[in-house]
Write an enzyme that holds these catalytic residues in place. Sequence first.
Site, mmCIF file in Angstrom:
data_model
loop_
_atom_site.group_PDB
_atom_site.id
_atom_site.type_symbol
_atom_site.label_atom_id
_atom_site.label_comp_id
_atom_site.label_asym_id
_atom_site.label_seq_id
_atom_site.Cartn_x
_atom_site.Cartn_y
_atom_site.Cartn_z
ATOM 1 N N PRO A 82 1.750 -3.784 11.642
ATOM 2 C CA PRO A 82 1.022 -2.813 12.457
ATOM 3 C C PRO A 82 -0.482 -2.775 12.184
ATOM 4 O O PRO A 82 -0.910 -2.884 11.036
ATOM 5 C CB PRO A 82 1.674 -1.474 12.098
ATOM 6 C CG PRO A 82 2.336 -1.707 10.789
ATOM 7 C CD PRO A 82 2.761 -3.150 10.790
ATOM 8 N N ASN A 83 -1.206 -2.620 13.259
ATOM 9 C CA ASN A 83 -2.661 -2.424 13.270
ATOM 10 C C ASN A 83 -3.469 -3.675 12.943
ATOM 11 O O ASN A 83 -4.698 -3.655 13.020
ATOM 12 C CB ASN A 83 -3.073 -1.261 12.331
ATOM 13 C CG ASN A 83 -2.456 0.045 12.779
ATOM 14 O OD1 ASN A 83 -2.624 0.426 13.944
ATOM 15 N ND2 ASN A 83 -1.723 0.703 11.907
ATOM 16 N N ARG A 127 -11.483 -2.919 12.996
ATOM 17 C CA ARG A 127 -10.821 -1.935 12.141
ATOM 18 C C ARG A 127 -11.447 -1.938 10.738
ATOM 19 O O ARG A 127 -11.360 -2.944 10.033
ATOM 20 C CB ARG A 127 -9.337 -2.301 12.028
ATOM 21 C CG ARG A 127 -8.566 -1.470 11.056
ATOM 22 C CD ARG A 127 -7.198 -2.075 10.787
ATOM 23 N NE ARG A 127 -6.426 -1.203 9.927
ATOM 24 C CZ ARG A 127 -5.330 -1.560 9.282
ATOM 25 N NH1 ARG A 127 -4.862 -2.772 9.421
ATOM 26 N NH2 ARG A 127 -4.697 -0.706 8.515
ATOM 27 N N TYR A 132 -11.676 -4.694 5.763
ATOM 28 C CA TYR A 132 -10.930 -5.857 6.275
ATOM 29 C C TYR A 132 -11.818 -7.000 6.773
ATOM 30 O O TYR A 132 -11.293 -8.057 7.143
ATOM 31 C CB TYR A 132 -9.973 -5.405 7.381
ATOM 32 C CG TYR A 132 -8.927 -4.424 6.896
ATOM 33 C CD1 TYR A 132 -7.967 -4.822 5.975
ATOM 34 C CD2 TYR A 132 -8.917 -3.103 7.335
ATOM 35 C CE1 TYR A 132 -7.013 -3.933 5.496
ATOM 36 C CE2 TYR A 132 -7.965 -2.197 6.880
ATOM 37 C CZ TYR A 132 -7.019 -2.620 5.960
ATOM 38 O OH TYR A 132 -6.079 -1.739 5.502
ATOM 39 N N ASN A 161 1.907 -10.590 6.429
ATOM 40 C CA ASN A 161 1.139 -9.396 6.093
ATOM 41 C C ASN A 161 1.843 -8.238 6.784
ATOM 42 O O ASN A 161 1.658 -8.029 7.985
ATOM 43 C CB ASN A 161 -0.306 -9.515 6.572
ATOM 44 C CG ASN A 161 -1.136 -8.306 6.138
ATOM 45 O OD1 ASN A 161 -0.572 -7.281 5.737
ATOM 46 N ND2 ASN A 161 -2.445 -8.417 6.220
ATOM 47 N N ALA A 197 1.099 -1.606 6.857
ATOM 48 C CA ALA A 197 1.570 -0.383 6.200
ATOM 49 C C ALA A 197 3.073 -0.387 5.942
ATOM 50 O O ALA A 197 3.552 0.338 5.052
ATOM 51 C CB ALA A 197 1.176 0.830 7.035
ATOM 52 N N GLU A 247 3.819 -12.975 0.648
ATOM 53 C CA GLU A 247 3.236 -11.710 1.124
ATOM 54 C C GLU A 247 1.711 -11.773 0.956
ATOM 55 O O GLU A 247 1.226 -12.185 -0.100
ATOM 56 C CB GLU A 247 3.818 -10.567 0.277
ATOM 57 C CG GLU A 247 3.259 -9.192 0.579
ATOM 58 C CD GLU A 247 3.817 -8.138 -0.397
ATOM 59 O OE1 GLU A 247 4.743 -8.448 -1.186
ATOM 60 O OE2 GLU A 247 3.296 -7.000 -0.377
ATOM 61 N N HIS A 294 -2.038 -9.676 1.582
ATOM 62 C CA HIS A 294 -2.849 -8.511 1.957
ATOM 63 C C HIS A 294 -4.320 -8.898 1.907
ATOM 64 O O HIS A 294 -4.780 -9.470 0.907
ATOM 65 C CB HIS A 294 -2.580 -7.322 1.026
ATOM 66 C CG HIS A 294 -1.159 -6.895 1.092
ATOM 67 N ND1 HIS A 294 -0.647 -6.201 2.158
ATOM 68 C CD2 HIS A 294 -0.122 -7.124 0.256
ATOM 69 C CE1 HIS A 294 0.640 -6.020 1.973
ATOM 70 N NE2 HIS A 294 0.990 -6.567 0.824
ATOM 71 N N SER A 327 -6.922 -6.837 1.891
ATOM 72 C CA SER A 327 -7.628 -5.982 0.927
ATOM 73 C C SER A 327 -6.876 -5.970 -0.402
ATOM 74 O O SER A 327 -5.691 -6.339 -0.468
ATOM 75 C CB SER A 327 -7.722 -4.557 1.475
ATOM 76 O OG SER A 327 -6.428 -3.977 1.577
ATOM 77 N N ARG A 336 -6.952 0.547 -4.064
ATOM 78 C CA ARG A 336 -7.069 1.564 -3.008
ATOM 79 C C ARG A 336 -6.152 2.757 -3.330
ATOM 80 O O ARG A 336 -5.799 2.976 -4.480
ATOM 81 C CB ARG A 336 -6.752 0.907 -1.660
ATOM 82 C CG ARG A 336 -7.738 -0.223 -1.323
ATOM 83 C CD ARG A 336 -7.419 -0.883 -0.011
ATOM 84 N NE ARG A 336 -7.565 0.063 1.102
ATOM 85 C CZ ARG A 336 -7.116 -0.168 2.336
ATOM 86 N NH1 ARG A 336 -6.486 -1.307 2.613
ATOM 87 N NH2 ARG A 336 -7.283 0.730 3.279
HETATM 88 C C1 DQA Z 1 -3.017 -4.469 4.438
HETATM 89 C C2 DQA Z 1 -2.988 -3.346 3.392
HETATM 90 C C3 DQA Z 1 -2.066 -2.231 3.848
HETATM 91 O O1 DQA Z 1 -2.063 -1.188 2.881
HETATM 92 C C4 DQA Z 1 -2.548 -1.658 5.158
HETATM 93 O O2 DQA Z 1 -1.653 -0.657 5.616
HETATM 94 C C5 DQA Z 1 -2.765 -2.689 6.195
HETATM 95 C C6 DQA Z 1 -3.388 -3.952 5.810
HETATM 96 C C7 DQA Z 1 -4.033 -5.572 4.058
HETATM 97 O O3 DQA Z 1 -3.963 -6.641 4.657
HETATM 98 O O4 DQA Z 1 -4.906 -5.358 3.217
HETATM 99 O O5 DQA Z 1 -2.500 -2.472 7.384
HETATM 100 O O6 DQA Z 1 -1.735 -5.077 4.493
#
Ligand code: DQA
Length: 147
Positions: A11-12, A19, A24, A76, A79, A100, A102, A104, A109
């Site tokens: 998501p997102n 964003r 990011y 990725n 959330a 996996e 990420h 960030s 965080r």
């Molecule tokens: C994320 C880190 C997650 O905590 C966050 O909800 C994201 C992006 C990252 O790529 O850093 O949507 O997965």
Amino acid sequence: MPIEAFILNGPNLNLLGTREPGIYGSLTLADIEANCREKAAALGFSAVEFRQSNHEGVLVDWIQEAGRRGAGVVMNPGAYTHTSIALHDAIKGTGVPVIEVHISNVHARESFRHRSFVSPVAAGVIVGLGPLGYTLALEALAGLLKG
Ligand code: DQA
């Protein structure tokens, strides 16, 4: 033997580029896809499925599809990383190798980002290296799939 990669985004991540660029960066998901396709070709992947969904069940379906096809997964989960027992079970239940990623550094965080339901069933985890993490993950996945 042909090797196939599913690169799955939760998501997102469709909002990358606009964003929270301080966290990011400025690359869009399309930019990351282009980088991944170039890297995958160089590594000898015969096929790449690059996908994004805001819906947990769709991501579960895609993990199962990757499992049926004998593909490896770079994921990725956004959330859902921090909430999804369904993703954990899908990875465990299919036995599909997952790296996996990420963008960030989730550990630097909020504390709710420190827990991952995916990490215990992932083959490896890349955190905090920005979009570079995706291509590094592909390299690792190629190594795993080629045995
Ligand atoms: C994320 C880190 C997650 O905590 C966050 O909800 C994201 C992006 C990252 O790529 O850093 O949507 O997965």
